[in-house]
Design a protein around this motif. Sequence first.
Motif, mmCIF file in Angstrom:
data_model
loop_
_atom_site.group_PDB
_atom_site.id
_atom_site.type_symbol
_atom_site.label_atom_id
_atom_site.label_comp_id
_atom_site.label_asym_id
_atom_site.label_seq_id
_atom_site.Cartn_x
_atom_site.Cartn_y
_atom_site.Cartn_z
ATOM 1 N N ALA A 1 46.800 28.105 40.325
ATOM 2 C CA ALA A 1 47.037 29.006 39.205
ATOM 3 C C ALA A 1 45.814 29.875 38.933
ATOM 4 O O ALA A 1 45.929 31.084 38.673
ATOM 5 C CB ALA A 1 47.407 28.196 37.959
ATOM 6 N N TRP A 2 44.624 29.269 39.011
ATOM 7 C CA TRP A 2 43.393 30.051 38.816
ATOM 8 C C TRP A 2 43.230 31.086 39.913
ATOM 9 O O TRP A 2 42.889 32.247 39.647
ATOM 10 C CB TRP A 2 42.206 29.096 38.806
ATOM 11 N N LEU A 3 43.505 30.693 41.158
ATOM 12 C CA LEU A 3 43.315 31.606 42.278
ATOM 13 C C LEU A 3 44.251 32.799 42.189
ATOM 14 O O LEU A 3 43.864 33.936 42.482
ATOM 15 C CB LEU A 3 43.549 30.851 43.600
ATOM 16 N N HIS A 4 45.491 32.561 41.774
ATOM 17 C CA HIS A 4 46.485 33.632 41.711
ATOM 18 C C HIS A 4 46.559 34.279 40.335
ATOM 19 O O HIS A 4 47.481 35.053 40.069
ATOM 20 C CB HIS A 4 47.857 33.071 42.094
ATOM 21 N N LYS A 5 45.578 33.938 39.474
ATOM 22 C CA LYS A 5 45.506 34.516 38.135
ATOM 23 C C LYS A 5 46.818 34.328 37.367
ATOM 24 O O LYS A 5 47.323 35.236 36.720
ATOM 25 C CB LYS A 5 45.126 36.001 38.202
ATOM 26 N N GLN A 6 47.353 33.118 37.458
ATOM 27 C CA GLN A 6 48.553 32.759 36.716
ATOM 28 C C GLN A 6 48.156 32.043 35.435
ATOM 29 O O GLN A 6 47.004 31.643 35.263
ATOM 30 C CB GLN A 6 49.452 31.868 37.578
ATOM 31 N N ARG A 7 49.128 31.855 34.571
ATOM 32 C CA ARG A 7 48.852 31.255 33.264
ATOM 33 C C ARG A 7 49.750 30.028 33.065
ATOM 34 O O ARG A 7 50.887 30.163 32.617
ATOM 35 C CB ARG A 7 49.093 32.276 32.158
ATOM 36 N N PRO A 8 49.241 28.839 33.390
ATOM 37 C CA PRO A 8 50.043 27.629 33.155
ATOM 38 C C PRO A 8 50.334 27.450 31.669
ATOM 39 O O PRO A 8 49.568 27.872 30.805
ATOM 40 C CB PRO A 8 49.139 26.507 33.676
ATOM 41 N N SER A 9 51.445 26.797 31.392
ATOM 42 C CA SER A 9 51.847 26.574 30.010
ATOM 43 C C SER A 9 50.936 25.554 29.333
ATOM 44 O O SER A 9 50.182 24.833 29.990
ATOM 45 C CB SER A 9 53.294 26.069 29.962
ATOM 46 N N THR A 10 51.041 25.519 28.010
ATOM 47 C CA THR A 10 50.270 24.539 27.252
ATOM 48 C C THR A 10 50.637 23.117 27.664
ATOM 49 O O THR A 10 49.782 22.227 27.736
ATOM 50 C CB THR A 10 50.522 24.725 25.744
ATOM 51 N N GLY A 11 51.927 22.904 27.963
ATOM 52 C CA GLY A 11 52.373 21.589 28.395
ATOM 53 C C GLY A 11 51.713 21.160 29.697
ATOM 54 O O GLY A 11 51.379 19.985 29.873
ATOM 55 N N PHE A 12 51.526 22.104 30.610
ATOM 56 C CA PHE A 12 50.870 21.792 31.882
ATOM 57 C C PHE A 12 49.447 21.318 31.631
ATOM 58 O O PHE A 12 49.007 20.297 32.170
ATOM 59 C CB PHE A 12 50.863 23.018 32.789
ATOM 60 N N TRP A 13 48.701 22.068 30.815
ATOM 61 C CA TRP A 13 47.316 21.701 30.549
ATOM 62 C C TRP A 13 47.233 20.389 29.773
ATOM 63 O O TRP A 13 46.287 19.609 29.960
ATOM 64 C CB TRP A 13 46.613 22.812 29.790
ATOM 65 N N ALA A 14 48.215 20.127 28.922
ATOM 66 C CA ALA A 14 48.235 18.850 28.200
ATOM 67 C C ALA A 14 48.409 17.693 29.185
ATOM 68 O O ALA A 14 47.732 16.660 29.078
ATOM 69 C CB ALA A 14 49.359 18.846 27.164
#
Length: 308
Positions: free
Chosen positions: A125-138
């Motif tokens: 996600a960082w490499l492709h400049k994507q934005r994971p959801s809050t649930g993903f980061w949780a």
Amino acid sequence: MPTQSTASRSHPWRGMALGFLGVVIFALTLPMTRLAVGSVDAPAMSGMFVAMGRAVVAALLSAAFLVATRAPLPRRADWPALVVTCAGVVFGFPLLTSIAMRYVEAVHASVLVGVLPLATAAAGAWLHKQRPSTGFWACATLGTLLVLGYVLQRNGGTRIHPADLLLLAAMAAAAVGYAYGARLSHHMRADHVICWALVIALPLTAPLAWTSRPEVALPAPAWWAFAYVAVFSMWLGFFAWYRGLAEGGTVRVSQVQLLQPFLSMLFAVPLLHETLDTATLAFALAVIATVAIGKSMPVRTAPLQEPA
């Protein structure tokens, strides 16, 4: 020639079978590495030799494969990503795990490596400049806390063993290497990506393997374990895994990776005579459940805002 998407639609079950084969191959990596390096009380090969030696063997096989398949040279623009892939999956993960496995059991290490799928998703996600959801980061945060809690529980709740830090660093290295390798595989054959990464590392891996070679006789099981991680973990496993993703679909087949920690534990018990206690199994189940939920969370395709 059918495209990757066509292959995925035409052979979903074969893709799942190949993906499962790849996971089984990778699941044996930690137990086999432990068998090759030995323990503190009964050391065998050095971690440096196991990591670099296996890369040399796989690089020689890769060179023959690249010639046989008439692989084109990587584009100039691909070299930076190839170098990062090489740093992560040829040097970082193998070297750090090989050093760490002398000090921890394979069952223990399997729990830590269990969050690798989420770490890879975060790196992608960082490499492709994507934005994971809050649930993903949780889920990613919870998985990390579970791993740290397990490490502290195993060490009496007071400290983290240096070997655990090496394993965590290895996981980060693998995640970045996988993410860059996956990016390259969008326009290169996936098996060519790992082969080129191994070949370009050969000028470094060969002398490092030679200078760290064993100078005393070692038992046959250590050499068989080394042969396994060289031929299967470092080479053929990637072939089965990447082809499975291509034929069965990345989203569907990647879920099989959730089985890897449990398979590693099951292999470690008969191969190394390790024990699987209730606490370890409970932490492993919790980590994998967290990873499974996290992988189902949405990731937005909108690019992240650049910092001011």
